[in-house]
Design an enzyme around this catalytic site. Structure first.
Site, PDB file in Angstrom:
ATOM      1  N   LYS A   9       7.513  -4.827  -5.633  1.00 42.62           N
ATOM      2  CA  LYS A   9       8.006  -5.223  -6.955  1.00 42.62           C
ATOM      3  C   LYS A   9       8.329  -6.710  -6.998  1.00 42.62           C
ATOM      4  O   LYS A   9       8.016  -7.399  -7.977  1.00 42.62           O
ATOM      5  CB  LYS A   9       9.241  -4.396  -7.307  1.00 42.62           C
ATOM      6  CG  LYS A   9       8.928  -2.919  -7.537  1.00 42.62           C
ATOM      7  CD  LYS A   9      10.192  -2.105  -7.774  1.00 42.62           C
ATOM      8  CE  LYS A   9       9.872  -0.624  -7.998  1.00 42.62           C
ATOM      9  NZ  LYS A   9      11.072   0.196  -8.184  1.00 42.62           N
ATOM     10  N   LYS A  61      -4.519   1.409   8.127  1.00 44.89           N
ATOM     11  CA  LYS A  61      -3.895   2.485   8.904  1.00 44.89           C
ATOM     12  C   LYS A  61      -4.840   3.031   9.978  1.00 44.89           C
ATOM     13  O   LYS A  61      -4.466   3.156  11.140  1.00 44.89           O
ATOM     14  CB  LYS A  61      -3.468   3.628   7.974  1.00 44.89           C
ATOM     15  CG  LYS A  61      -2.477   3.219   6.893  1.00 44.89           C
ATOM     16  CD  LYS A  61      -2.040   4.380   6.048  1.00 44.89           C
ATOM     17  CE  LYS A  61      -3.158   4.982   5.240  1.00 44.89           C
ATOM     18  NZ  LYS A  61      -3.731   4.060   4.248  1.00 44.89           N
ATOM     19  N   SER A  69      13.248   4.233 -11.426  1.00 43.85           N
ATOM     20  CA  SER A  69      13.616   2.828 -11.211  1.00 43.85           C
ATOM     21  C   SER A  69      13.581   1.994 -12.491  1.00 43.85           C
ATOM     22  O   SER A  69      13.998   0.833 -12.481  1.00 43.85           O
ATOM     23  CB  SER A  69      12.690   2.195 -10.163  1.00 43.85           C
ATOM     24  OG  SER A  69      11.371   2.183 -10.616  1.00 43.85           O
TER      25      SER A  69
END
Length: 783
Positions: free
Chosen positions: A722, A362, A679
């Site tokens: 994931k 970043k 989730s």
């Protein structure tokens, strides 16, 4: 009259003092040769030694030419050895001696000398000089040591030997070595007393002058008054010489800078007012320096200076690709802004917030953007900032007031349109001094920041042309009003293949250069690089990977330093020697799972991970037991899963009495790691359905999704991480909510081709896929 009989004794050179005959002198002996000389003297019965002063105290190993010829023979009265390696001795001067020769220099100096008796002449002149000396000494002691003046005066008056009086006074007033040596070498008492009289008269003058200066400074004027008078005198001298007043020259220089600067109207009026005030102020006034510093800061700011943007799209794309691999969405956003600037140069700059795990690039991306645009780059960190004044500055009424960090960054940049990176915006603090996040609301609002007012400057300053980029690891701690002002761009973690590419293109060449190696000396095989990534790093970013590669290059450098000449090929087999045993053992798909275990997927700050949720029936138990450091949201997901299965037991072929009469325990490894989020809902539902039916779930399918009490499967975040975690574990089939179908575009093409996806919007669809032998009633499946 001198005796002609010569003697030889150990000699010790003295650096900053003289020993007079008849007086005691404490000495600290530290030089090796001097220590040996003292030790040699102590071994004799008389304990006699010669002490002579050095001409230059800086000489550590003096020879005969470095020493005076006249010194003193002394007797060592006391000696001791502290723990620091030196020796403390107390010596008594016995006789004055003339050194004719230094006989030896090793292991210590040995001096050949003859005795030079002290002068014994008398007369009225000696008596008169002795009386004058006592009078001068009384005055000098009263000025130098008023507390002990009476005692010292009595001690001196009790001395019946005028020469000894001179020696005592020389010791009391600590004359320099050259003067003390003159006194020791005096041929007559009259000469010695005259020398001491002149020395003491000079010391008395110095002491009287010091007292006068101290008294004047204390009683007549303060520091400010003295400076004022000196400046007035300096001004008068400059006028006589026809020179320009330094203060006026300074004001004229500021006015000249002001006339050249093209300031906005408001700034122009304020500077004019402050310049007029500065001209009226005396240079010694406290406000003078405050005003001058303020004017210098105002004139240093880039009110109209802008750098020309490089609007070449191809060049910008090349620069961004050179510096960073991937990050397609962010690069496209920068190129979009460039294309807008080509059409409309006055377009407002976007305010971007780069969100991602540590080490994904970043901060370095901000520098790359500035290079691509051809703009100046400035960065400062907001992490841990508590005081709102650090951003907005302090009002000039405070001592030591200064502008905020924003305007200081603008001054350093020297342009109105830099790229300004505000690092770690999610780690802002707040306390009684204010809320820096609230101060950022104005800075990061394109409608307000064109008239930003710093408390110190108190003039509207245009920040609308600045390209603000903020960085954060998470959005949870950023206040919603501040979040609303920024365009969020997410930097997701890198896949294993992307890390390999980045390592090949950037990290390995960088570390080879840092270690002084070449590609001909060390080579990283594909298998070795994959082993480093999977076994020694577990992160979304690249910092650990870079450190691991740096450690490998250092180990290889050591091998070459120890004589190896063959090229080193880094393979999995030698990583144990280079990096030690593997730190991380990646979660792999379990070969078989018993009833009650389901394979889930979790998002972590280091990317993603496979999560096995385990459940067990507790005969005659009650309720739901949960372990594994589950957060509130995750505990609610477990309760929803149990309630849904209980409510739809008949449709799922489960005996409700089994649920009623048995408790259930849900555990989520690893127990030491806190977990939260919705989730895992589908995974918990699957695990419970499996334990209640006694049917095992498939071990080759991983799943993620939030479950509602009505059985809906809702979309979740972190799909890319994931899916990559499932792939790393060797699982190639993934169940995702229907609402996450759009997120597959974030996956690399080769990952999409390898994986098989099942998109669902109901829990029953999940159960029918994962538990093949479960008879789900058609009504439930269709509802």
């Amino acid at each position: 009259m001198a005796t002609n009989e010569y003697q030889v004794l150990p000699a010790v050179p003295l650096k900053n003092t003289i020993l007079f005959p008849g007086l005691l002198l404490p000495l600290s002996v530290g030089r090796e040769s001097s220590l040996r000389a003292v030790e040699a003297a102590l071994k004799t019965e008389e304990k006699e030694i010669v002490l002579v002063a050095q001409r230059d105290p800086q000489v550590d190993a003096p020879q005969q030419d470095d020493l005076y010829t006249i010194g003193a023979k002394a007797v060592i009265r006391k000696s001791s050895r502290p723990s620091d390696g030196t020796m403390e001795i107390l010596v008594l001067g016995v006789e004055r001696v003339v050194i004719s020769k230094i006989e030896t220099t090793e292991p210590y100096l040995a001096a050949k000398f003859r005795v030079l008796p002290l002068p014994v002449d008398g007369g009225s002149e000696v008596e008169a000089l002795a009386g004058a000396l006592l009078e001068l000494a009384g005055k000098a002691i009263a000025l130098a040591q008023p507390q002990s003046a009476a005692e010292l005066t009595r001690m001196l008056a009790g001395s019946d030997d005028p020469l000894r009086l001179a020696f005592l006074l020389a010791s009391v007033f600590s004359l320099d070595v050259a003067r003390e040596q003159q006194l020791l070498e005096a041929e007559t008492r009259v000469d010695a007393l005259r020398l001491m009289h002149s020395f003491l008269a000079h010391e008395l003058q110095v002491l009287e002058l010091r007292q006068k200066i101290a008294s004047n400074a204390r009683d007549e004027m303060t520091k400010e008054q003295r400076e004022y008078l000196l400046r007035q005198q300096l001004r008068a001298i400059q006028q006589e010489l026809g020179e320009k007043d330094a203060d006026k020259a300074e004001v004229e220089m500021l006015r000249e800078r002001f006339e050249k600067a093209k300031l906005p109207e408001e700034a122009k009026k304020e500077v004019e007012r402050e310049l007029a005030r500065l001209e009226r102020l005396p240079a010694g006034a406290p406000d003078y320096h405050v005003t001058r510093t303020y004017l210098e800061f105002v004139l240093d700011l880039p009110w109209n200076q802008v750098t020309e943007d490089n609007l070449d799209i191809a060049h910008a794309r090349q620069v961004l690709d050179e510096d960073h691999f991937g990050l397609k969405e962010i690069k496209e956003r920068i190129l979009e802004h460039l294309s807008v600037l080509k059409r409309n140069p006055d377009a407002k700059a976007p305010i971007l917030c780069l969100v991602g795990a540590p080490g994904v690039g970043k901060t370095s991306l901000g520098q790359s953007i500035a290079r691509a645009l051809g703009r100046k780059f400035e960065r400062f960190s907001l992490g841990g900032m508590h005081d709102e004044a650090e951003l907005r500055g302090h009002r000039r009424t405070y001592i030591g007031a200064m502008a905020g960090r924003l305007l200081q960054a603008m001054r350093r940049a020297g342009a109105l349109n830099p790229v300004l990176l505000l690092d770690e915006v999610d780690k802002l603090g707040r306390d009684f001094r204010g809320d820096p996040a609230a101060a950022l609301l104005e800075v990061l609002d394109p409608e307000q920041n064109k008239t930003f007012r710093d408390n110190y400057l108190d003039i509207a300053f245009d920040l609308s042309k600045v390209l603000f980029i903020t960085t954060a690891n998470t959005l949870d701690t950023i206040p919603q009003p501040l979040l609303d002002r920024m365009e969020i761009l997410r930097l997701s973690g890198y896949s294993e293949e992307e890390k390999q590419q980045i390592a090949r293109r950037y990290l390995i060449p960088k570390q080879l250069k840092a270690a002084g190696l070449t590609e001909a000396e060390v080579e990283f095989s594909d298998e070795g690089l994959r082993a480093i990534i999977s076994g020694y790093t577990r992160e979304a970013g690249l910092r650990r990977l870079e450190r691991a590669i740096a450690r490998v290059t250092r180990k290889v450098t050591l091998r070459f330093a120890e004589g190896q000449s063959e090229k080193v090929v880094v393979t999995p087999e030698i990583l144990g020697d280079l990096l030690g045993p593997e730190i991380f053992l990646p979660e792999t798909a379990r070969k078989s799972v018993p009833p009650g275990v389901a394979t889930g997927l979790a998002w972590t700050e280091t990317g993603g991970d496979v999560l096995y949720i385990e459940s067990a029936l507790l005969p005659e138990g009650k309720g739901l037991t949960m372990t594994g450091q589950l957060g509130e949201v995750m505990q609610e997901s477990a309760k929803i899963a149990q309630s849904y299965i209980w409510a739809h037991a008949a449709e799922l072929g489960i005996d409700p009495e089994k649920i009623k009469n048995n408790g259930v325990h849900v555990h989520v490894p690893a127990g030491a790691i806190p977990k939260d989020g919705p989730s895992a809902g589908v995974t918990m539902t699957t695990a419970m359905a499996s334990i209640y039916t006694g049917l095992p779930a498939r071990n080759d399918i991983a799943m993620t999704g939030e479950v509602t009490l009505a059985g809906l499967v809702l979309p979740i975040g972190g799909v890319k991480e994931k899916v990559l975690a499932a792939r790393r574990a060797g699982i190639h089939r993934v169940i995702l909510p229907q609402g996450n179908k759009k997120d597959l575009r974030d996956l690399p093409d080769h990952v999409r081709q390898e994986m098989q996806f099942h998109f669902v919007d109901r829990v029953e669809q999940v159960l029918s896929i994962v538990i093949p032998n479960l008879q789900v009633m058609p009504l439930a499946l269709a509802s």
